[in-house]
Design a protein around this motif. Structure first.
Motif, PDB file in Angstrom:
ATOM      1  N   ARG A 180       0.822  -1.204   0.000  1.00 31.77           N
ATOM      2  CA  ARG A 180       0.000   0.000   0.000  1.00 31.77           C
ATOM      3  C   ARG A 180       0.856   1.255   0.000  1.00 31.77           C
ATOM      4  N   ASP A 234      -3.946   0.723  -2.729  1.00 32.48           N
ATOM      5  CA  ASP A 234      -3.683  -0.615  -2.215  1.00 32.48           C
ATOM      6  C   ASP A 234      -3.451  -1.553  -3.393  1.00 32.48           C
ATOM      7  N   ARG A 274      -2.855  -9.638   1.019  1.00 31.80           N
ATOM      8  CA  ARG A 274      -2.574  -8.211   1.139  1.00 31.80           C
ATOM      9  C   ARG A 274      -2.031  -7.913   2.529  1.00 31.80           C
ATOM     10  N   GLU A 315       5.073   4.181   2.518  1.00 29.14           N
ATOM     11  CA  GLU A 315       4.566   2.990   1.855  1.00 29.14           C
ATOM     12  C   GLU A 315       4.996   1.735   2.594  1.00 29.14           C
ATOM     13  N   TYR A 375       5.386  -2.381   1.392  1.00 26.18           N
ATOM     14  CA  TYR A 375       5.214  -3.326   0.287  1.00 26.18           C
ATOM     15  C   TYR A 375       6.250  -4.442   0.347  1.00 26.18           C
TER      16      TYR A 375
END
Length: 832
Positions: free
Chosen positions: A163, A170, A190, A241, A243
């Motif tokens: 995200r 997202d 996720r 962020e 990720y």
């Protein structure tokens, strides 16, 4: 003959508007038809229409590996809208939006535009990323759109699974429904947030697997993930962020991560010898990878015949059920904790528990981490955050420990809180911290026992003083006290009154220690949680950020302005809690969330038929009228927007969030400020530009809100293929053309009352006129909505000027993002 030559030339030029397989770029003058493809520069990837298998006639636009005989789609555009004939075309509009259009002109898929384009083109890169960008733009930060931001079921090298915390974008993975059907399946993968971010694999809403928190080297639940010569996995976690990504060491290798249709997270590698994809690794290795298999305080060991056992000092919650190898109920403590004499037991080579409700800090060392956990009686365990260079950082748990696993190697150290007496027992899984620390612990326990009576007497004597004394607490930790509910004195100009005050222990208990599962949302000043008091009352708890000076100002401001307000269309403030640096507001609970949750989402908006929306439009007007005219003092909200209108059980609207509100004296009509606060898209022109605010500023915001309710579209972020106006300009243009009904959201066609709809649009346009003097006051608005008489024609709305598509400033862009631009309250200081 000359005419024939010209006609032939035109035909030739027209024919060249289609795409051949030798081109990697699509521009706004070209179309891609069924059978045409785009190929990346070195021929690694190809884009076009395809059919997943011979068993279906459905066609999709996708990207696949070109260099292998087995067509493997790595990205699909129209997953939910398959095409059943050969008529579809794919093209790029002049606004930089990609669309798939079928024979009758219907658009079945379109990309989202981050901002208007100047001279857009779309290019398929050798990474497999399909990018829309302005001509000659090479900076990824300035791309208009890219397929890597909207992954399907596969993660390619360089893609980010995670995200963007700035924009809210997202990037989850969604499995295919079947191997031949790319429509979204049952599994998602996720990052979840709240405490330390963790990747979570779900089947529907049920958690099936998590790899454990990232510890700088690997996910703590994946001991097999070691540095190797094939690829490097990395996780980035910062304030901008979060990720997960990977890099291949050999660019000629074809390898990818895949979320299979049956929920397995696998790495596949293409093998030329067998002409097939080979499973390099499946992350879920054994039954212990099933989330929460052993329940709370249970540990799973795949090498044991009986997989689950209780942690040291714990016993099965239901022994008979446990003996049947149903371990889901977990374990409970054998000995109650004493807090002051508790110790910690070290478990080595463990998969750390679910950390989504943990507290973490990167700068602390392990000793500081232990001390912090020791001082807070609610802390159940601690661990290092990063295992590199001997370990650093701190992670604390305040909830039951779930999904622990025991490994033989490459696990992590976990320190679990224990009663002192439990530390004397030996245990196979884990070890006490050291013989010396064990002796020290015994001495400490004996010493504390001798002094316990004295401490108790002293504590009783000083408890009143201690409860009132401000104490420093670490961020994220709530230390309950037992102060009785009292009142908080509020001074509002010349009037002083009492606001009910809640003690922190009551709030901590009501919200389950601010559990992430109770979190309703987050704003610029803090987070909001659902709570249930002992008497069964549901409450909403706004916990302000401790580091926010603006949040403290907002706290005081909200208490002053809303404490004495009583109206059915205003959220009721029940009380507050002030403890050390905790600043908390307690409101009545609104079960149906905020208005923006419904009106801007086509799926969620279905419960909002026209009668409900019309009731909301009228209710907000009555609430504003009370603030502007009927309350004890004239109050200007200054941040009226869809996110600040809450809905009760019957979908009645209630205006909330008075952190930016200002009050006027009886004869005051406007004021000037050097600090412009509010939300882009809702601010009146005179306020946004000159800092002038009045009741007419709220009227402008109300008009924007009315048009958003009618259309289901946001003002800021509105895009239209025929012009670059915002929603206000679009609505005024249709009004002038006598086409206002075209504004209506499609979900209301069956329930719409045309006369109410047209009157609402008309009133909304009157409220958003450029000049404050032209706008009606809220008393007139309420009257106009409730009558059938003629209305004056609106003049041009504020901010009507068509936006420059080349301009790049955020205040004038035609923006469509996953997270609304309207959701962020802004503050601008202007020199005067």
């Amino acid at each position: 003959m000359e005419a024939f030559a010209i006609l032939l030339l035109c035909s030739f030029l027209f024919a060249n508007l289609t795409i051949s397989t030798a081109v990697d770029t699509l521009n706004a003058t070209q179309i891609l038809k069924d059978g045409d493809t785009i190929v990346s520069a070195t021929g690694r990837f190809e884009l076009g229409f395809f059919t997943p298998s011979n068993s279906t006639k459905n066609k999709y636009l996708g990207i696949w590996y070109k260099q292998i005989p087995l067509k493997t789609a790595v990205w699909v555009a129209n997953r939910e809208s398959p095409i059943n004939d050969s008529s579809a075309v794919f093209k790029l509009t002049k606004q930089g939006i990609l669309i798939i259009q079928i024979h009758n002109g219907t658009i079945i898929w379109r990309s989202k535009a981050s901002r208007p384009a100047g001279n857009p083109s779309a290019t398929l890169f050798d990474t497999g990323n399909f990018v829309v960008r302005d001509e000659n733009e090479s900076d990824p930060e300035n791309f208009l759109w890219q397929s890597f931001d909207y992954p399907c079921d596969k993660l390619l090298q360089g893609m980010k699974l995670g995200r963007d915390l700035v924009t809210g974008l997202d990037r989850p993975l969604l499995s295919w429904r079947t191997p031949d059907d790319p429509s979204p399946g049952n599994f998602t993968y996720r990052f979840d947030f709240g405490g330390f971010p963790e990747l979570i694999l779900r089947e529907g809403s049920v958690i099936r697997f998590r790899p454990g928190p990232w510890n700088g080297v690997r996910f703590s639940g994946t001991p097999e993930l070691k540095p190797n010569k094939f690829f490097t996995v990395s996780v980035v976690i910062n304030d901008k962020e979060v990720y997960d990504t990977f890099v291949l060491h050999n660019s000629s290798v074809l390898s990818m991560m895949v979320l299979s249709h049956d929920g397995l997270w696998e790495r596949l590698t293409w093998i030329d010898r067998t002409q097939s994809w080979q499973v390099f690794v499946t992350v879920q290795m054994d039954p212990c990878d099933s989330y929460g298999l052993c329940g709370a305080y249970g540990s799973c060991n795949a090498s044991n015949s009986v997989k689950c056992s209780c942690l040291k000092g714990f016993v099965p919650k239901f022994q008979k059920v446990w003996d049947t190898q149903n371990w889901s109920h977990g374990c409970v403590r054998r000995t109650t904790l004493n807090c002051s004499s508790d110790g910690f037991f070290k478990y080595s080579n463990a998969k750390l528990p679910d950390s989504r409700q943990s507290w973490f800090n990167y700068s602390m060392n392990l000793d500081e981490c232990k001390n912090l956990c020791t001082r807070n009686c609610s802390c159940t365990a601690y661990s290092n955050l990063d295992i590199r260079d001997g370990g650093s950082g701190c992670m604390l748990w305040f909830v039951d420990l779930v999904d622990i696993q025991q490994f033989s190697v490459n696990g992590q150290d976990l320190y679990v809180r224990m009663a002192a007496s439990e530390l004397d027992f030996s245990y196979d899984f884990g070890e006490t911290e050291s013989p010396k620390s064990k002796d020290k612990e015994r001495i400490r326990v004996a010493f504390i026992s001798m002094l316990s009576a004295a401490v108790l007497i002293l504590g009783l004597t000083l408890i009143l003083y201690i409860c009132r004394k401000r104490r420093h607490e670490k961020p994220g930790l709530a230390t309950p006290t037992s102060a009785p509910e009292s009142s908080f004195s509020v001074k509002n100009q010349n009037e002083e009154f009492e606001l009910p005050s809640f003690d922190l222990a009551t709030i901590v208990l009501a919200t389950d220690n601010f559990s992430i599962k109770n979190k309703l949302g987050q704003g610029s000043f803090g987070s909001v949680y659902k709570g249930i008091l002992k008497d069964g009352r549901e409450i909403a708890v706004k916990r302000l950020l401790r580091s926010s000076e603006e949040g403290l100002d907002g706290f005081k401001n909200e208490v002053v302005h809303i404490a004495k307000l009583q109206h059915r269309n205003l959220v009721k403030l029940l009380g507050c809690c002030i403890h050390a640096d905790e600043k908390i507001l307690i409101y009545e609970f609104m079960p149906n969330k905020s208005l923006d949750f419904f009106i801007f989402d086509e799926t969620q908006s279905k419960p909002l038929d026209w009668p409900t929306r019309y009731n909301i439009i009228n209710g907000i007007a009555r609430g504003l009228l009370y603030l502007h005219q009927d309350s004890r003092q004239r109050i200007i909200h200054r941040d009226l927007k869809a996110g600040n209108v809450l809905l009760d059980y019957e979908m009645n609207p209630k205006i909330s969030d008075f952190g930016l509100a200002r009050s006027f004296g009886e004869k005051e009509t406007e004021a000037n400020t050097k600090k412009v606060v509010g939300t882009y898209g809702y601010m009146a022109p005179e306020y946004a530009i000159d800092g002038l605010y009045s009741i007419k500023s709220d009227v402008f915001s109300y008009g924007v809100l009315v048009l958003e309710i009618v259309t289901g579209k946001r003002n800021r972020g509105f895009c239209h293929p025929d012009h670059h106006l915002n929603l206000l300009g679009h609505a005024w243009r249709l009004f002038c053309e006598g086409k206002s009904m075209e504004l209506m959201a499609s979900t209301m066609r069956e329930t719409c009352n045309p006369s109410e709809m047209l009157r609402s649009i008309h009133v909304g346009l009157l409220c958003v006129q450029q000049s404050p003097e032209d706008r009606p006051n809220m008393a007139s608005v309420v009257m106009m909505l409730g009558s059938r008489g003629p209305l004056p024609n609106p003049k041009q709305p504020g901010f009507f000027t068509e936006r420059d598509v080349v301009e790049s400033t955020s205040s004038s862009l035609c923006t469509q993002k996953l997270v609304s631009s309207n959701d962020f309250t802004i503050t601008m200081s202007e020199a005067r």
